[in-house]
Design an enzyme around this catalytic site. Structure first.
Site, PDB file in Angstrom:
ATOM      1  N   GLU A 107      -3.845 -13.185  -0.216  1.00 54.88           N
ATOM      2  CA  GLU A 107      -4.019 -11.879  -0.883  1.00 54.88           C
ATOM      3  C   GLU A 107      -3.236 -11.798  -2.190  1.00 54.88           C
ATOM      4  O   GLU A 107      -2.732 -10.724  -2.550  1.00 54.88           O
ATOM      5  CB  GLU A 107      -3.558 -10.737   0.047  1.00 54.88           C
ATOM      6  CG  GLU A 107      -4.241 -10.707   1.390  1.00 54.88           C
ATOM      7  CD  GLU A 107      -3.915  -9.470   2.224  1.00 54.88           C
ATOM      8  OE1 GLU A 107      -3.348  -8.504   1.682  1.00 54.88           O
ATOM      9  OE2 GLU A 107      -4.247  -9.480   3.422  1.00 54.88           O
ATOM     10  N   GLU A 125      -0.315  -8.608   9.968  1.00 57.40           N
ATOM     11  CA  GLU A 125       1.000  -7.945   9.895  1.00 57.40           C
ATOM     12  C   GLU A 125       1.472  -7.485  11.273  1.00 57.40           C
ATOM     13  O   GLU A 125       2.017  -6.390  11.433  1.00 57.40           O
ATOM     14  CB  GLU A 125       0.931  -6.781   8.882  1.00 57.40           C
ATOM     15  CG  GLU A 125       0.487  -7.250   7.496  1.00 57.40           C
ATOM     16  CD  GLU A 125       0.167  -6.119   6.529  1.00 57.40           C
ATOM     17  OE1 GLU A 125       0.192  -4.948   6.933  1.00 57.40           O
ATOM     18  OE2 GLU A 125      -0.116  -6.421   5.351  1.00 57.40           O
ATOM     19  N   ASN A 152      -1.874 -13.375   9.741  1.00 59.03           N
ATOM     20  CA  ASN A 152      -1.697 -13.057   8.322  1.00 59.03           C
ATOM     21  C   ASN A 152      -0.566 -12.048   8.150  1.00 59.03           C
ATOM     22  O   ASN A 152      -0.468 -11.080   8.906  1.00 59.03           O
ATOM     23  CB  ASN A 152      -3.011 -12.450   7.804  1.00 59.03           C
ATOM     24  CG  ASN A 152      -3.043 -12.268   6.296  1.00 59.03           C
ATOM     25  OD1 ASN A 152      -2.790 -13.216   5.554  1.00 59.03           O
ATOM     26  ND2 ASN A 152      -3.377 -11.067   5.844  1.00 59.03           N
ATOM     27  N   ASP A 155      -1.671 -11.091  -5.571  1.00 63.50           N
ATOM     28  CA  ASP A 155      -1.747 -10.346  -6.823  1.00 63.50           C
ATOM     29  C   ASP A 155      -0.318 -10.251  -7.344  1.00 63.50           C
ATOM     30  O   ASP A 155       0.641 -10.375  -6.586  1.00 63.50           O
ATOM     31  CB  ASP A 155      -2.442  -8.975  -6.706  1.00 63.50           C
ATOM     32  CG  ASP A 155      -1.984  -8.112  -5.552  1.00 63.50           C
ATOM     33  OD1 ASP A 155      -0.817  -8.240  -5.124  1.00 63.50           O
ATOM     34  OD2 ASP A 155      -2.785  -7.285  -5.076  1.00 63.50           O
ATOM     35  N   HIS A 159       1.595 -10.613  -2.167  1.00 67.99           N
ATOM     36  CA  HIS A 159       1.559  -9.463  -3.079  1.00 67.99           C
ATOM     37  C   HIS A 159       2.911  -9.440  -3.804  1.00 67.99           C
ATOM     38  O   HIS A 159       3.905  -8.953  -3.270  1.00 67.99           O
ATOM     39  CB  HIS A 159       1.346  -8.160  -2.304  1.00 67.99           C
ATOM     40  CG  HIS A 159       0.013  -8.069  -1.650  1.00 67.99           C
ATOM     41  ND1 HIS A 159      -1.156  -7.914  -2.389  1.00 67.99           N
ATOM     42  CD2 HIS A 159      -0.368  -8.118  -0.346  1.00 67.99           C
ATOM     43  CE1 HIS A 159      -2.185  -7.865  -1.551  1.00 67.99           C
ATOM     44  NE2 HIS A 159      -1.737  -7.992  -0.311  1.00 67.99           N
TER      45      HIS A 159
HETATM   46  C1  XIL Z   1      -5.813  -2.582   1.309  1.00 71.37           C
HETATM   47  C2  XIL Z   1      -7.039  -2.451   0.413  1.00 71.37           C
HETATM   48  O1  XIL Z   1      -6.859  -3.270  -0.715  1.00 71.37           O
HETATM   49  C3  XIL Z   1      -7.283  -1.027   0.003  1.00 71.37           C
HETATM   50  O2  XIL Z   1      -8.506  -0.908  -0.713  1.00 71.37           O
HETATM   51  C4  XIL Z   1      -7.296  -0.127   1.229  1.00 71.37           C
HETATM   52  O3  XIL Z   1      -7.394   1.214   0.820  1.00 71.37           O
HETATM   53  C5  XIL Z   1      -6.053  -0.320   2.054  1.00 71.37           C
HETATM   54  O4  XIL Z   1      -5.907  -1.713   2.401  1.00 71.37           O
HETATM   55  N1  XIL Z   1      -2.399  -5.979   3.128  1.00 71.37           N
HETATM   56  C6  XIL Z   1      -3.607  -6.191   3.748  1.00 71.37           C
HETATM   57  C7  XIL Z   1      -4.820  -5.550   3.234  1.00 71.37           C
HETATM   58  O5  XIL Z   1      -3.678  -7.023   4.661  1.00 71.37           O
HETATM   59  O6  XIL Z   1      -5.765  -5.246   4.222  1.00 71.37           O
HETATM   60  C8  XIL Z   1      -4.533  -4.301   2.419  1.00 71.37           C
HETATM   61  O7  XIL Z   1      -5.741  -3.907   1.788  1.00 71.37           O
HETATM   62  C9  XIL Z   1      -3.456  -4.586   1.403  1.00 71.37           C
HETATM   63  C10 XIL Z   1      -2.185  -5.037   2.069  1.00 71.37           C
END
Ligand code: XIL
Length: 417
Positions: free
Chosen positions: A336, A236, A271, A338, A307
């Site tokens: 990632e 990011e 990423n 979800d 996400h």
């Molecule tokens: C999140 C984790 O899922 C949590 O458990 C933690 O508390 C905070 O980070 N984007 C990312 C991840 O690249 O590293 C993040 O992960 C979620 C959003």
């Protein structure tokens, strides 16, 4: 945000830019070249996985049942499948969807179906202590061929004090992956979040911070050399924040070059979130990575976090974005995914979620440069979604009791199962 400092900090070495490192955690030796990503089909590990249609004679090359990337789902074909992975085979019947209806469904865990299609199917481990839950470990190790430590490789976990590195927790994650024939995605080396307090509060100069970042990347990537197949080098980055503000955007080039020096065989990713489809942020990421390529910076792919809620970007936009990254010679990885829904979810929401998982995986399979499809967690039991998005949850392919959800069957259908 939670901080999981899994290593025991022996000493705080209050040094400046490049202090002598204290390394906590064993290993450091390159792994045996035995864990071919996706090569292990997950059988023989005491895991009863969904499938169970009784047909084991399918041609592995048969792609007939893969989903249509543009509509995400079709069919309404029903596959007799156990509802529970990791326990016993319950004779539930689940709608599969996403298939063309041609040919019988393939059997075996997700990872076996994915291997036939040349992709790794991944998930995160929340932290190494999660692996002491036998059911959690059985589903993760049985269904998936790639593992991402969700928090154990982040800055505050592995570098909790100046010059002090702790590798106990991520070493356990990597050992689990190796013993289950899973590839590892390393996450991450530079991010605006999860930077330890010492790093952000000690008034380091720009040159000192460059030295600290260099030491961190060399030490962490070096520790896992030969064991981590892909690194999210910069996470990011276009959101700005600590590294951008204190070093300048050129930290991105530096980070990739140093990671490549530390492990020339690892694939290096930029990423990000919101870069999945087309639009302003996706264009900014595209321009960033095109610049990296033009400058000869070693980058191999772009992570599309994914996400999503129930209104994700159009699949044709995601396909077009993957295609333009492919034209730059870059992979595009789903890193990632979800798909959050309002809790408690309705059956209709879970069906919409299934269609989204199905369509996204089918889009990845249809792209020439998408070899990785990883979700952020795999069970609703440990998902970050409820804390990050109050009122939402149920975002993953397995529910909190490890029962496979419609989303899981949507993934299977996209893979031809
Ligand atoms: C999140 C984790 O899922 C949590 O458990 C933690 O508390 C905070 O980070 N984007 C990312 C991840 O690249 O590293 C993040 O992960 C979620 C959003």
């Amino acid at each position: 945000m939670r901080r999981r400092l899994c290593a025991v900090v022996v000493a705080a070495v209050l040094a400046a830019a490049a202090p002598a490192a204290v390394i906590i955690g064993g290993g450091g030796q390159p792994a045996e070249a035995s864990s071919t990503p996706g090569a292990n089909d997950g059988r023989g590990q005491g895991v009863v996985t969904p499938g169970g249609s009784g047909n084991t004679t399918n041609d592995p090359a048969d792609e007939a049942a893969s989903g249509d990337p543009m509509n995400g789902a079709a069919g309404g074909r029903r596959t007799a499948s156990p509802a529970r992975a990791g326990t016993s085979a319950a004779a539930a019947t689940q709608p599969s969807g996403g298939g063309s209806g041609r040919g019988p469904a393939l059997t075996g865990p997700l990872r076996a179906l994915a291997a036939r299609r040349g992709v790794s199917v991944g998930a995160t481990v929340l932290t190494s202590s999660s692996l002491t839950d036998a059911q959690y470990a059985a589903v993760l190790g049985g269904e998936y061929s790639m593992l991402t430590p969700e928090n154990d490789m982040k800055w505050s976990a592995v570098h909790p004090q100046p010059g002090v590195y702790g590798f106990v927790a991520p070493d356990l994650d990597v050992a689990f992956a190796q013993s289950h024939g899973m590839a590892v995605r390393g996450h991450n080396l530079a991010w605006w979040a999860d930077n330890p307090t010492w790093l952000t509060t000690i008034p380091y100069t720009r040159d000192q911070l460059i030295g600290i970042l260099h030491d961190h990347i060399q030490t962490v990537v070096g520790h896992f050399r030969g064991k981590v197949a892909q690194w999210d080098v910069v996470n990011e980055g276009l959101s700005g924040g600590f590294w951008w503000d204190r070093i300048g955007p050129e930290y991105i080039d530096m980070a990739f070059r140093w990671a490549h020096e530390a492990d020339p065989a690892a694939k290096l990713f930029y990423n990000d979130a919101g870069d999945e489809g087309l639009g302003g942020h996706s264009d900014a990421v595209y321009n960033l990575v095109r610049g990296l390529k033009q400058r000869g910076v070693p980058i191999h792919g772009v992570g599309l976090e994914s996400h999503f809620d129930l209104n994700p970007p159009p699949l044709h936009d995601i396909a077009a974005n993957m295609a333009r990254l492919n034209a730059l010679g870059l992979e595009s990885a789903i890193t990632e995914v979800d798909v959050r829904v309002r809790v408690p979810p309705s059956a209709f929401d879970l069906e919409r979620q299934r269609v989204i998982y199905n369509g996204l995986l089918a889009t990845c399979l249809a792209a020439a440069n998408c070899k990785t499809f990883a979700s952020w967690g795999f069970t609703d039991k440990t998902s970050w979604v409820p804390s990050a998005y109050p009122g939402y949850g149920a975002a993953l392919p397995f529910d909190a009791q490890y029962a496979a959800k419609p989303a899981y069957y949507g993934m299977r259908a996209a893979l031809g199962g």
